[in-house]
Design a protein around this motif. Structure first.
Motif, PDB file in Angstrom:
ATOM      1  N   ARG A 284       0.833  -1.210   0.000  1.00 18.78           N
ATOM      2  CA  ARG A 284       0.000   0.000   0.000  1.00 18.78           C
ATOM      3  C   ARG A 284       0.866   1.258   0.000  1.00 18.78           C
ATOM      4  O   ARG A 284       0.544   2.255  -0.664  1.00 18.78           O
ATOM      5  CB  ARG A 284      -0.946  -0.006   1.199  1.00 18.78           C
ATOM      6  N   GLY A 285       1.960   1.230   0.744  1.00 20.12           N
ATOM      7  CA  GLY A 285       2.865   2.369   0.744  1.00 20.12           C
ATOM      8  C   GLY A 285       3.489   2.601  -0.621  1.00 20.12           C
ATOM      9  O   GLY A 285       3.583   3.737  -1.102  1.00 20.12           O
ATOM     10  N   GLY A 286       3.902   1.520  -1.272  1.00 18.89           N
ATOM     11  CA  GLY A 286       4.516   1.646  -2.592  1.00 18.89           C
ATOM     12  C   GLY A 286       3.563   2.154  -3.650  1.00 18.89           C
ATOM     13  O   GLY A 286       3.966   2.842  -4.600  1.00 18.89           O
ATOM     14  N   LEU A 287       2.285   1.853  -3.492  1.00 19.54           N
ATOM     15  CA  LEU A 287       1.290   2.277  -4.479  1.00 19.54           C
ATOM     16  C   LEU A 287       0.958   3.761  -4.377  1.00 19.54           C
ATOM     17  O   LEU A 287       0.212   4.282  -5.218  1.00 19.54           O
ATOM     18  CB  LEU A 287       0.013   1.447  -4.331  1.00 19.54           C
ATOM     19  N   THR A 288       1.493   4.460  -3.382  1.00 14.88           N
ATOM     20  CA  THR A 288       1.276   5.906  -3.296  1.00 14.88           C
ATOM     21  C   THR A 288       2.340   6.685  -4.065  1.00 14.88           C
ATOM     22  O   THR A 288       2.260   7.914  -4.157  1.00 14.88           O
ATOM     23  CB  THR A 288       1.286   6.389  -1.837  1.00 14.88           C
ATOM     24  N   THR A 289       3.350   6.001  -4.602  1.00 14.96           N
ATOM     25  CA  THR A 289       4.365   6.693  -5.385  1.00 14.96           C
ATOM     26  C   THR A 289       3.813   7.008  -6.778  1.00 14.96           C
ATOM     27  O   THR A 289       2.821   6.421  -7.223  1.00 14.96           O
ATOM     28  CB  THR A 289       5.642   5.842  -5.515  1.00 14.96           C
ATOM     29  N   VAL A 290       4.481   7.929  -7.466  1.00 13.59           N
ATOM     30  CA  VAL A 290       3.962   8.462  -8.722  1.00 13.59           C
ATOM     31  C   VAL A 290       5.039   8.410  -9.799  1.00 13.59           C
ATOM     32  O   VAL A 290       6.173   8.821  -9.563  1.00 13.59           O
ATOM     33  CB  VAL A 290       3.495   9.927  -8.537  1.00 13.59           C
ATOM     34  N   ASP A 291       4.683   7.898 -10.970  1.00 15.67           N
ATOM     35  CA  ASP A 291       5.573   7.964 -12.125  1.00 15.67           C
ATOM     36  C   ASP A 291       5.513   9.353 -12.744  1.00 15.67           C
ATOM     37  O   ASP A 291       4.473  10.023 -12.711  1.00 15.67           O
ATOM     38  CB  ASP A 291       5.171   6.928 -13.176  1.00 15.67           C
ATOM     39  N   ARG A 292       6.616   9.774 -13.334  1.00 10.43           N
ATOM     40  CA  ARG A 292       6.688  11.068 -14.014  1.00 10.43           C
ATOM     41  C   ARG A 292       7.385  10.904 -15.366  1.00 10.43           C
ATOM     42  O   ARG A 292       8.272  10.052 -15.517  1.00 10.43           O
ATOM     43  CB  ARG A 292       7.485  12.080 -13.180  1.00 10.43           C
ATOM     44  N   ASP A 293       6.960  11.730 -16.330  1.00 13.68           N
ATOM     45  CA  ASP A 293       7.593  11.746 -17.642  1.00 13.68           C
ATOM     46  C   ASP A 293       8.452  13.000 -17.737  1.00 13.68           C
ATOM     47  O   ASP A 293       7.976  14.108 -17.475  1.00 13.68           O
ATOM     48  CB  ASP A 293       6.526  11.741 -18.741  1.00 13.68           C
ATOM     49  N   TYR A 294       9.727  12.818 -18.113  1.00 13.31           N
ATOM     50  CA  TYR A 294      10.659  13.939 -18.193  1.00 13.31           C
ATOM     51  C   TYR A 294      11.089  14.252 -19.617  1.00 13.31           C
ATOM     52  O   TYR A 294      12.119  14.904 -19.836  1.00 13.31           O
ATOM     53  CB  TYR A 294      11.885  13.659 -17.322  1.00 13.31           C
ATOM     54  N   GLY A 295      10.323  13.797 -20.603  1.00 18.22           N
ATOM     55  CA  GLY A 295      10.615  14.142 -21.985  1.00 18.22           C
ATOM     56  C   GLY A 295      11.960  13.625 -22.454  1.00 18.22           C
ATOM     57  O   GLY A 295      12.300  12.452 -22.249  1.00 18.22           O
ATOM     58  N   TRP A 296      12.741  14.495 -23.065  1.00 17.51           N
ATOM     59  CA  TRP A 296      14.053  14.104 -23.578  1.00 17.51           C
ATOM     60  C   TRP A 296      14.993  13.621 -22.479  1.00 17.51           C
ATOM     61  O   TRP A 296      15.962  12.912 -22.758  1.00 17.51           O
ATOM     62  CB  TRP A 296      14.707  15.297 -24.281  1.00 17.51           C
ATOM     63  N   LEU A 297      14.708  13.977 -21.267  1.00 18.53           N
ATOM     64  CA  LEU A 297      15.617  13.662 -20.166  1.00 18.53           C
ATOM     65  C   LEU A 297      15.430  12.253 -19.624  1.00 18.53           C
ATOM     66  O   LEU A 297      16.243  11.795 -18.811  1.00 18.53           O
ATOM     67  CB  LEU A 297      15.434  14.675 -19.040  1.00 18.53           C
ATOM     68  N   ASN A 298      14.393  11.557 -20.047  1.00 17.46           N
ATOM     69  CA  ASN A 298      14.147  10.210 -19.513  1.00 17.46           C
ATOM     70  C   ASN A 298      15.369   9.315 -19.680  1.00 17.46           C
ATOM     71  O   ASN A 298      15.807   8.653 -18.729  1.00 17.46           O
ATOM     72  CB  ASN A 298      12.942   9.571 -20.207  1.00 17.46           C
ATOM     73  N   ASN A 299      15.915   9.281 -20.877  1.00 18.48           N
ATOM     74  CA  ASN A 299      17.073   8.420 -21.126  1.00 18.48           C
ATOM     75  C   ASN A 299      18.324   8.951 -20.455  1.00 18.48           C
ATOM     76  O   ASN A 299      19.157   8.176 -19.959  1.00 18.48           O
ATOM     77  CB  ASN A 299      17.302   8.284 -22.634  1.00 18.48           C
ATOM     78  N   GLU A 338      -1.146   6.997 -14.597  1.00 21.44           N
ATOM     79  CA  GLU A 338      -0.395   7.248 -15.830  1.00 21.44           C
ATOM     80  C   GLU A 338       0.195   8.658 -15.790  1.00 21.44           C
ATOM     81  O   GLU A 338      -0.506   9.636 -15.539  1.00 21.44           O
ATOM     82  CB  GLU A 338      -1.318   7.114 -17.039  1.00 21.44           C
ATOM     83  N   PRO A 339       1.506   8.787 -16.008  1.00 23.11           N
ATOM     84  CA  PRO A 339       2.107  10.132 -15.943  1.00 23.11           C
ATOM     85  C   PRO A 339       1.681  10.999 -17.119  1.00 23.11           C
ATOM     86  O   PRO A 339       1.459  10.506 -18.228  1.00 23.11           O
ATOM     87  CB  PRO A 339       3.609   9.841 -15.991  1.00 23.11           C
ATOM     88  N   LYS A 340       1.549  12.277 -16.861  1.00 21.18           N
ATOM     89  CA  LYS A 340       1.237  13.226 -17.923  1.00 21.18           C
ATOM     90  C   LYS A 340       2.412  13.323 -18.880  1.00 21.18           C
ATOM     91  O   LYS A 340       3.555  13.445 -18.459  1.00 21.18           O
ATOM     92  CB  LYS A 340       0.930  14.604 -17.329  1.00 21.18           C
ATOM     93  N   LYS A 341       2.130  13.222 -20.181  1.00 20.56           N
ATOM     94  CA  LYS A 341       3.183  13.263 -21.183  1.00 20.56           C
ATOM     95  C   LYS A 341       3.870  14.625 -21.176  1.00 20.56           C
ATOM     96  O   LYS A 341       3.223  15.662 -21.120  1.00 20.56           O
ATOM     97  CB  LYS A 341       2.626  12.957 -22.569  1.00 20.56           C
ATOM     98  N   SER A 342       5.186  14.568 -21.264  1.00 19.46           N
ATOM     99  CA  SER A 342       5.980  15.788 -21.217  1.00 19.46           C
ATOM    100  C   SER A 342       6.404  16.211 -22.610  1.00 19.46           C
ATOM    101  O   SER A 342       6.520  15.386 -23.532  1.00 19.46           O
ATOM    102  CB  SER A 342       7.224  15.571 -20.356  1.00 19.46           C
ATOM    103  N   GLY A 343       6.658  17.495 -22.761  1.00 20.58           N
ATOM    104  CA  GLY A 343       7.339  17.986 -23.936  1.00 20.58           C
ATOM    105  C   GLY A 343       8.812  17.642 -23.824  1.00 20.58           C
ATOM    106  O   GLY A 343       9.224  16.880 -22.939  1.00 20.58           O
ATOM    107  N   PRO A 344       9.648  18.202 -24.702  1.00 22.91           N
ATOM    108  CA  PRO A 344      11.083  17.903 -24.629  1.00 22.91           C
ATOM    109  C   PRO A 344      11.679  18.169 -23.249  1.00 22.91           C
ATOM    110  O   PRO A 344      12.520  17.425 -22.768  1.00 22.91           O
ATOM    111  CB  PRO A 344      11.680  18.835 -25.693  1.00 22.91           C
ATOM    112  N   VAL A 345      11.233  19.258 -22.598  1.00 27.72           N
ATOM    113  CA  VAL A 345      11.692  19.608 -21.254  1.00 27.72           C
ATOM    114  C   VAL A 345      10.470  19.602 -20.332  1.00 27.72           C
ATOM    115  O   VAL A 345       9.432  20.171 -20.673  1.00 27.72           O
ATOM    116  CB  VAL A 345      12.365  20.993 -21.242  1.00 27.72           C
ATOM    117  N   PRO A 346      10.568  18.979 -19.161  1.00 23.93           N
ATOM    118  CA  PRO A 346       9.386  18.775 -18.303  1.00 23.93           C
ATOM    119  C   PRO A 346       8.969  20.021 -17.512  1.00 23.93           C
ATOM    120  O   PRO A 346       8.830  19.978 -16.280  1.00 23.93           O
ATOM    121  CB  PRO A 346       9.826  17.651 -17.380  1.00 23.93           C
TER     122      PRO A 346
END
Length: 387
Positions: A284-299, A338-346
């Motif tokens: 339950r604790g782990g399910l409160t974390t949030v994914d994020r999209d960082y655009g070009w910076l993901n890789n 589901e994380p909100k899609k980012s542009g090139p820079v978040p």
């Protein structure tokens, strides 16, 4: 549309209507409801090869990042132009953050199956950016083992109301006024969070078991060695040049670290629960974390935005997290946001950060499922502190 919610007097949410962002359809969904699946069900959905650690592949990322770091420095020195320096600071600070993430993987053991290799690489990478490797590794392990727990979690924990109302005005300003919170990490290493004692540099801190004091001391000595090298470099090249080459990128790195780690546990459009007592569990604790999209910076920063699966299974290498997340999503269902899609820079994340800093101030002292509450005047100083 913001989530519709009712909060009881002790901070517990009695009902919440999920917004359409991440949950879909506007259907009622309570993220604090115990999930019907087990952590073993999530594990079973993840392909077996996602658990395999390849030390050669991990080392290739280290080599890539080090080459980029030194390449950026050589380029900045060669041009030595005020048109180039700001670009260098942004790029190099981001690469320092990428080095931190690889050292972070060493700390989790997801870098390789060889503890000695993990320790050597982790010390080299983290000492370079003034992080005490073992001191941080142990406290970060505590964070993962207790994620989502009001009292036992370690980083960016919510303050219970009693502690919050006893904060002095200086601490309130530093914690709840931008940009100060995104420069908090060095202070956290030295002093931890309000209500917690100890230092990441002191082997005898409450953070560390007796069996790991020697490891903590080793990392503190490595940190001191790096400080000595920086002092020597300031005499060799001059303090202004060292500030341009290392000091400003270090501050950018700190900004990245605080921004990313904060937003993986705060700032979602819908209020998410924190737990204590019998209501808390690892899942339950782990399910409160949030994914994020960082655009070009993901890789560039090694897909650190795939945070939910990382928190539940920190032993999965970063290069398998995207595939593991896709495989786990059918099991997670609405518990995955589901994380909100980012542009090139978040830049979209700035809104999440500012809203959370303004609204997420404290949680109730009582109740096993609690939500952040807002102080309408967080800078008000009262002499009538709670006892």
């Amino acid at each position: 549309m913001a989530a519709d919610k009712k909060i009881s007097s002790n901070g517990e949410k009695t009902k919440e209507i999920a917004n359409t962002d991440g949950f879909g359809g506007g259907d009622e969904f309570d993220p604090s409801a115990p999930p019907t699946f087990r952590i073993a069900d999530i594990r079973a959905a993840i392909p077996k090869h996602c658990w395999v650690k390849n030390p050669w592949r991990s080392m290739s990322y280290v080599l890539r990042d080090i080459v980029i770091v030194f390449g950026l420095a050589v380029t900045a020195i060669y041009f030595d132009s005020w048109l180039v320096w700001p670009l260098y600071w942004a790029a190099q600070g981001t690469m320092f953050w990428a080095l931190f993430v690889l050292g972070h993987d060493c700390g989790h053991g997801s870098f390789s199956d060889y503890p000695k290799l993990n320790s050597i690489v982790g010390h080299l990478l983290h000492s370079w950016i003034l992080v005490p490797y073992h001191g941080w590794r142990i406290s970060h392990r505590t964070h993962h083992q207790n994620h989502g727990h009001v009292e036992n979690d370690e980083s960016w924990v919510p303050l219970p109301e009693k502690i919050y109302k006893n904060l002095d005005i200086r601490t309130r300003i530093l914690r709840y006024t931008l940009p100060f919170p995104i420069f908090a990490y060095p202070m956290y290493l030295w002093y931890r969070s309000p209500g917690k004692k100890g230092s990441h540099f002191n082997p005898y801190s409450d953070l560390f078991p007796t069996s790991e004091r020697k490891a903590v001391l080793t990392s503190t000595l490595c940190w001191c060695t790096m400080v000595a090298l920086l002092v020597s470099a300031s005499f060799a090249v001059g303090f202004p040049q060292l500030l341009k080459l290392y000091g400003v990128p270090y501050l950018v790195f700190i900004m990245w670290l605080d921004l990313v780690t904060y937003l993986h546990h705060h700032g979602y459009e819908q209020k998410l629960p924190w737990y204590r007592g019998k209501e808390w569990s690892y899942l339950r604790g782990g399910l409160t974390t949030v994914d994020r999209d960082y655009g070009w910076l993901n890789n560039i920063h090694h897909d650190i935005g795939t945070h939910v699966i990382h928190h539940l299974f920190p032993q999965i290498p970063h290069y398998h997290l995207i595939e593991a997340t896709k495989a786990a999503k059918p099991v997670l269902g609405k518990y995955y946001r589901e994380p909100k899609k980012s542009g090139p820079v978040p830049i979209h994340l700035i809104k999440n950060l500012t809203r959370s800093i303004k609204q997420d101030h404290y949680v109730s002292d009582t109740g096993d499922v609690v939500y952040y509450q807002t102080d309408p005047d967080p800078y008000r100083f009262s002499s009538n502190k709670l006892k």
